[in-house]
Each structure stands twice: as C-alpha cells, then as structure tokens.
Design a protein around this motif. Structure first.
Motif, short mmCIF file in Angstrom:
data_model
loop_
_atom_site.label_atom_id
_atom_site.label_comp_id
_atom_site.label_asym_id
_atom_site.label_seq_id
_atom_site.Cartn_x
_atom_site.Cartn_y
_atom_site.Cartn_z
N SER A 1 0.86 -1.03 0.39
CA SER A 1 -0.11 0.34 0.11
C SER A 1 0.47 1.21 0.16
N PRO A 2 1.88 1.39 0.85
CA PRO A 2 2.37 2.58 0.97
C PRO A 2 2.96 3.03 -0.90
N VAL A 3 3.72 2.27 -1.47
CA VAL A 3 4.12 2.38 -2.56
C VAL A 3 3.18 2.19 -3.63
N TRP A 4 2.01 2.08 -3.52
CA TRP A 4 1.29 1.91 -4.39
C TRP A 4 0.74 3.26 -4.56
N LEU A 5 0.09 3.56 -2.54
CA LEU A 5 -0.50 4.76 -2.94
C LEU A 5 0.20 6.29 -2.63
N GLY A 6 1.36 5.98 -2.54
CA GLY A 6 2.61 6.60 -3.06
C GLY A 6 1.92 7.74 -4.34
N GLY A 7 2.22 6.62 -5.75
CA GLY A 7 1.61 7.46 -7.02
C GLY A 7 0.86 7.84 -7.26
N LEU A 8 -0.65 7.44 -6.64
CA LEU A 8 -1.91 7.24 -7.11
C LEU A 8 -1.96 8.84 -6.48
#
Length: 392
Positions: A114-121
């Motif tokens: 989640s942290p990596v993915w949400l960082g892009g979104l």
C-alpha cells in the motif's frame, strides 16, 4: 497542501521500486503460489484462493492506515517499514507446510504494497490525471506482467531459484526505498484532525455511492482469475508454462503500450465510454478464451484483452480521482482502494471454489459475466453527473 511530494529527480527511483514490488507480487500470486501450493503442498484451488484472498485482506486493511501516514510523513519513512514486513512474509513461505501457514505468510506479504502504490496514486497531476495514471500503471503492469513470465520459465527448472529471485528483488526494492526523495511539505499546525477528515471522506463516499456496487464487482471478477489462471492455461488452452508466458507477454505488452495513449485520449474526450467499452471488451475476451485453444489463438485474444485493460485503467482512476479531496489524498486513495479491495478479497476464494466445485471454465465464465454486468451498469448510469464530473 497535505501531500508528500516526490521530486522529479527521484521519480526514476520510485518507478524502479514500483516495478520491483509488482514484479515480485505478480510472480508470487500468479505463478509461484498456485504452482507451489498445488504441486508441493497438495492444496486444492480453493486453498490457493484462500491464501490469495488473505494477502489482499491484509493489503486492503492496511490501505487507510498507510494513506493516513503518507499524509503526515515522508514516503521514505513509511515505505521501508511496510516493505520490511512484506519481506518477512516472503521468508516465511519456505517454512510453510500447511494451508494456514502459507495463508499467513501470504497475508504478511500484503503489508508492504500500500505505501508504494498509494504514493503514486496520490501524486498524479489533477489536470493530466489519466495521462499520469497511465505512466504509473505502465510501471505497475510492466512489473506485474514480467514477474509471472520470468517465474514460469524458472519454475520449469527450479523452485529454489524462483523463490530466491523473489527474495533478492524484494530486498533490492527495500534498499532503494531508503533513498527515495520526498519530504513533508506542511507543518503540524495545518494537519486536519482525523475525525474531521473521516467526515469529509464519508461525504465523498456518499456522493459516489452509485459507483460502489460496480467497484466491488469489477475487482471481484479480476480476483476470481488469480488462483485458476495457470491450471486454465494448461487444461483449457493446452499451453506449457513457457507458452503461457508468451500469452502473458502479449497481454502485458499491449496493455503497457496502450496505457499512455489511452490516458491521453481519455483526458481529451468522454471518459465514460472508455470505461464502458473497455469492460465490455474485457468480458468478451475472457469468454472467447474459453472457446479457443492453442498458442496463437490465445495470444491474439490476450492482445485484445490487453488493449481493453489499457482503456479501462487510466480512465477509471481518473473518474475515481474526482472524489479524492485534494488536501487528504493519501487517506482518500487509501479509503477508495479499500472499497475496491473488498472485491479482491472475495474474488480468489470464489474463483477457487467454482473451479473445485465445477470446473476451471466456470470460474472464467463467471468472471466474464461479472465484467459484462459492470459494463451494462456503467452504461445505464453514464448519463448521470457522476461519470461526467469535472476535476475538482
């Protein structure tokens, strides 16, 4: 504004991290886990589905917390903690000799996504949302598609090499996350209290409630395919693991190639038709796959499926982004991703159960039927204000 920015000079590092973590996730969930669980541990497809679902349960539950933290702390602080927890889950896989041990390891592995993915979104430019989401999704899909392809080739030779390749790449992503740029831009005095943020988000959820049923259905349909794809490729399409890799390459390559141009076209036109036609085409391709066999026919259908996916992804996330408050992007994306995660939790269990109870075809047919239903649903609501809403 409550956001953790990533300087342009750090975007390459961020893109590499996103590629690596999705490479390993795709390799683990789509290739390694189904094959290892069935052939080495003797588990049924329903058991594999349970392990995949537990992975997504953890991923979904952590999203809101990760989003809340990303609104307050640097990605460079939050991401390594999550990635380290996921690495522990991967390391536990080698000690798993039962369904519940494997499911526990898969669940722990879901913590760091989640942290990596949400960082892009949360950091795409609102004025070019679909275009920027196309770039983010290109990194995501390049990794997610390459992982199963490489693992399928290695699995024919060695479980040991396959497993330790995943460990090594995840470790590399963890090390790189320590160097990613991005510091918090606002002081503590600007932080909106959590209670007030939740009230604001609840109002956004209420405003988009007509979209919620389809959000859950579309991720359920996708999740149903995860535990059954390798066996479907062998039993229905008549493909070896290496040939299955070529099919995945065709779908993934055309998806990645189409994401940015589809995102740009979507930004310039009515996004709802990209969503509607994309889901309808996706459903038709899945049904067609159950009617064909052989390598070249499978590659042709998979290519059209990839283009359909490229039409849906940036357009749908641009629609969803309209409901994310600009001053709480991390928490907002975490909440909406959690809603979509409900379907991802249900789908693998349902797909595995249908494959065991009836046949693998049944799981694929059911997934196609759900995606077709989603397309029809969006067509009926497309004349309303939600899918035409302008950027806030």
């Amino acid at each position: 504004m409550p956001t953790t920015t990533i300087p342009s000079g750090s975007m390459i590092v961020y893109a590499v991290i996103l590629f690596l973590v999705e490479f390993v996730r795709g390799a683990f969930l789509v290739s390694f886990l189904p094959v290892y669980g069935v052939q080495q541990l003797g588990l049924a497809a329903a058991g594999i589905g349970l392990a995949v679902s537990l992975h997504y349960v953890t991923d979904t539950l952590i999203k809101c917390t990760a989003g809340y933290l990303l609104d307050r702390f640097s990605l460079r602080l939050v991401a390594p903690i999550g990635l380290a927890a996921s690495l522990a889950g991967l390391l536990l896989v080698q000690q798993a000799h039962s369904l519940w041990a494997l499911a526990l390891a898969a669940g722990l592995f879901g913590v760091g996504m989640s942290p990596v993915w949400l960082g892009g979104l949360s950091r795409a430019d609102a004025k070019r949302r679909a275009s920027h989401m196309g770039i983010v999704y290109s990194c995501w899909l390049a990794g997610l598609g390459a992982g199963p392809v490489v693992l399928n080739l290695l699995l024919d030779r060695s479980y040991f090499a396959s497993y330790w390749l995943m460990i090594g790449l995840w470790g590399a992503a963890l090390i790189l996350s320590l160097f990613i740029g991005g510091e918090q831009e606002r002081g503590r005095e600007a932080v909106i209290p959590l209670g007030a943020q939740l009230v604001m988000l609840w109002e956004r959820v209420r405003s988009m409630r007509v979209l919620l049923p389809a959000m859950i259905l579309q991720t359920t349909a996708a999740g149903m395919l995860v535990p059954v794809l390798p066996s479907f490729a062998q039993s229905s399409l008549g493909l070896a693991y290496s040939e299955y890799s070529l099919v995945l390459i065709a779908a993934g390559a055309l998806t990645v190639a189409g994401l940015v141009p589809m995102g740009r076209l979507s930004d310039r036109s009515d996004r709802r038709w990209f969503v509607i036609i994309g889901f309808a085409s996706f459903a038709a391709c899945l049904f067609t796959l159950t009617q064909v066999s052989g390598l070249w026919a499978s590659i042709a259908v998979a290519g059209v499926l990839g283009i359909s996916y490229a039409a849906v992804l940036p357009s749908w996330n641009a629609v969803l982004a309209q409901f994310v408050p600009s001053d709480q992007k991390g928490l907002g994306w975490g909440l909406f991703s959690s809603v979509e995660g409900v379907g991802v939790m249900i789908g693998p269990v349902l797909g595995g159960w249908l494959a065991d109870r009836y046949q693998v075809h049944t799981a694929v047919w059911s997934s196609a039927a759900l995606l077709g239903t989603v397309a029809v649903y969006y067509a009926f609501i497309s004349s309303g204000p939600l899918l035409r809403r302008t950027e806030a």
